[in-house]
Design an enzyme around this catalytic site. Structure first.
Site, PDB file in Angstrom:
ATOM      1  N   LYS A 107       0.818  -1.213   0.000  1.00  0.00           N
ATOM      2  CA  LYS A 107       0.000   0.000   0.000  1.00  0.00           C
ATOM      3  C   LYS A 107       0.853   1.263   0.000  1.00  0.00           C
ATOM      4  CE  LYS A 107      -4.199  -2.002   1.917  1.00  0.00           C
ATOM      5  NZ  LYS A 107      -3.756  -3.390   2.228  1.00  0.00           N
TER       6      LYS A 107
HETATM    7  C1  LIG Z   1      -4.456  -4.509   1.679  1.00  0.00           C
HETATM    8  C2  LIG Z   1      -3.736  -5.816   1.713  1.00  0.00           C
HETATM    9  C3  LIG Z   1      -4.118  -6.920   0.903  1.00  0.00           C
HETATM   10  C4  LIG Z   1      -5.336  -6.886   0.011  1.00  0.00           C
HETATM   11  O1  LIG Z   1      -5.182  -6.051  -1.107  1.00  0.00           O
HETATM   12  P1  LIG Z   1      -6.442  -5.547  -1.933  1.00  0.00           P
HETATM   13  O2  LIG Z   1      -5.928  -4.546  -2.893  1.00  0.00           O
HETATM   14  O3  LIG Z   1      -7.403  -4.975  -0.934  1.00  0.00           O
HETATM   15  O4  LIG Z   1      -7.014  -6.756  -2.617  1.00  0.00           O
HETATM   16  C5  LIG Z   1      -3.349  -8.071   0.942  1.00  0.00           C
HETATM   17  N1  LIG Z   1      -2.277  -8.167   1.764  1.00  0.00           N
HETATM   18  C6  LIG Z   1      -1.887  -7.141   2.562  1.00  0.00           C
HETATM   19  C7  LIG Z   1      -0.710  -7.326   3.451  1.00  0.00           C
HETATM   20  C8  LIG Z   1      -2.591  -5.940   2.561  1.00  0.00           C
HETATM   21  O5  LIG Z   1      -2.199  -4.938   3.384  1.00  0.00           O
END
Ligand SMILES: *Cc1c(COP(=O)(O)O)cnc(C)c1O
Length: 437
Positions: A107
């Protein structure tokens, strides 16, 4: 480039509006009105290009009409101050490590890009100029840290991170409570849903919106999800640089809200040579069920080991549905699914560690196992390792019997001084606080 709403009942928006508003007036998600293919020469040259140069080419395909060339280059280069390498785990499985950023999860890429793009719009005039933009974000842990760190020190923007008191892990909490500067952590005496309700109420309160400019840094924002396409191009480039045959690449994405896989699908529409996709789920498997049955039945999420994927109604489903003309056949022929229980996730982590020495986090484990179960002869699989295992140190150590090292940049947060504003879950208290800012 103009952006339309997946609900089809809102006016088209330009990039600035789509970024500042996040969600369209009809509650739909913004989609770019066209996805241009990148030229063949780009794909021919990609293996010899740097990650940042690859990313700039991808970025300019979407944002080039709306952001000045030099500025876009700066935004991309500054966002990608860390690598997203691929690491060989088995003979035909590679890990795309997305945890080398400041908060050790993928993210970081989207949050850093969005912060810099918003900063650019503030500086370059237009409706967002000359005001402080206030970003409100509710978090159950991971989103708050990526957003807070992504926006840290960006001029003209103040971030309020609302989190439930005592409900986030100490490692997560320190990543947004120790920053200071333009980041304020608000410790709500309630649960995550209370934090989310406070944010939603704030966006709907007329008086508050007259007093200050509010925006969200939600993961549905086009400036957060599209930049995630960068690292899929880089992964394919790095694989071909290794002289692997790259005709049958399977990309496997551990998915919750489906923003990450959606960016990969956009990459595919731009011409990225990936032959098929796997969406790996934990026990929250509404998408898996949709692939099998054609029926999409959202339901409340259940808590699992891979908790960043505990989503019962993935917000980006609307984008995927729209991208493929609402055709179940098109979607299910390109994407397959997988779903794993906590027990299976733990078993995968143990097996992988024993056989290869590679330490998976619980999210990445879903992706790795889906490739193990689904790869056909001749295919090469890449799964996203979406977070560093040390973010879930207690769980990982308990499962593997290890004492994994906490990277320095995570330790640095843990040494900082916690600062937070205590808040009740009553909206009037939150509003009174914001009215004084
Ligand atoms: C947010 C997140 C996900 C999921 O990703 P999406 O884009 O919501 O499908 C998977 N793994 C981790 C560690 C995350 O922080």
């Amino acid at each position: 480039m103009k952006y339309y709403s997946t609900n089809g009942k809102a006016p088209m928006a330009d990039l600035q509006k789509a970024v500042v508003k996040g969600l369209a007036e009809d509650r739909g998600l913004y989609m770019p009105e066209e996805i241009r293919k990148l030229p063949k020469v780009f794909f021919d040259d990609m293996a010899g290009m740097s990650f940042q140069d690859i990313a700039y080419n991808v970025a300019s395909n979407f944002f080039g009409d709306d952001v000045d060339e030099d500025a876009l280059q700066d935004i991309v280069f500054d966002t990608l101050s860390f690598d997203c390498p691929i690491v060989k785990v088995t003979d035909n499985i590679y890990s795309l490590e997305l945890f080398h950023g400041p908060t050790l999860a993928f993210k970081d890429v989207g949050a850093r890009f969005m912060a810099r793009l918003l900063g650019y719009f503030l500086r370059s005039g237009g409706s967002a100029a000359h005001k402080t933009v206030n970003v409100l974000v509710a978090t159950s842990g991971d989103t708050g840290s990526a957003v807070a760190n992504g926006f840290l020190g960006v001029e003209g923007i103040h971030v309020y991170v609302l989190y439930p008191k005592g409900k986030v892990s100490p490692i997560q909490e320190c990543q947004f409570t120790t920053l200071g500067k333009n980041i304020t952590a608000i410790e709500v005496d309630g649960v995550f849903d209370d934090c989310q309700a406070l944010v939603k109420n704030a966006f709907m309160d007329t008086e508050l919106n007259q007093h200050m400019m509010l925006t969200s840094a939600n993961s549905i924002n086009v400036a957060r999800f599209l930049p995630q396409a960068f690292y899929y191009f880089n992964a394919v480039a790095r694989l071909s640089a290794l002289k692997r045959q790259t005709s049958d690449i399977v990309m496997c994405v551990p998915s919750g809200n489906f923003g990450n896989i959606c960016a990969a699908l956009f990459g595919h529409e731009m011409g990225l040579p990936i032959s098929r996709f796997i969406a790996a789920n934990n026990a929250n498997d509404v998408f898996y069920e949709y692939l099998q049955t054609g029926q999409y039945n959202p339901r409340p999420s259940v808590q699992t080991l891979a908790n960043a994927m505990d989503v019962g109604d993935p917000s980006n489903f609307a984008r995927i549905y729209d991208l493929y003309g609402k055709s179940h056949e098109r979607i299910s022929s390109l994407i397959s699914g997988a779903t794993y229980s906590d027990q299976q996730i733990a078993e995968t982590m143990r097996q992988c560690y024993k056989e290869t020495g590679y330490i998976l986090d619980p999210h990445g484990a879903c992706g790795y196992q889906a490739l193990k179960d689904g790869l056909k002869p001749g295919e090469v699989g890449i799964f996203c390792e979406t977070a560093h295992p040390a973010k879930f140190k207690e769980k990982v150590d308990a499962i593997l019997g290890t004492d994994i090292e906490i990277p320095d940049r995570l330790q640095a947060f843990m040494k900082g001084q916690k600062q937070s504003v205590p808040m009740s879950k009553d909206f009037q208290d939150f509003k009174a606080y914001l009215m004084k800012q």
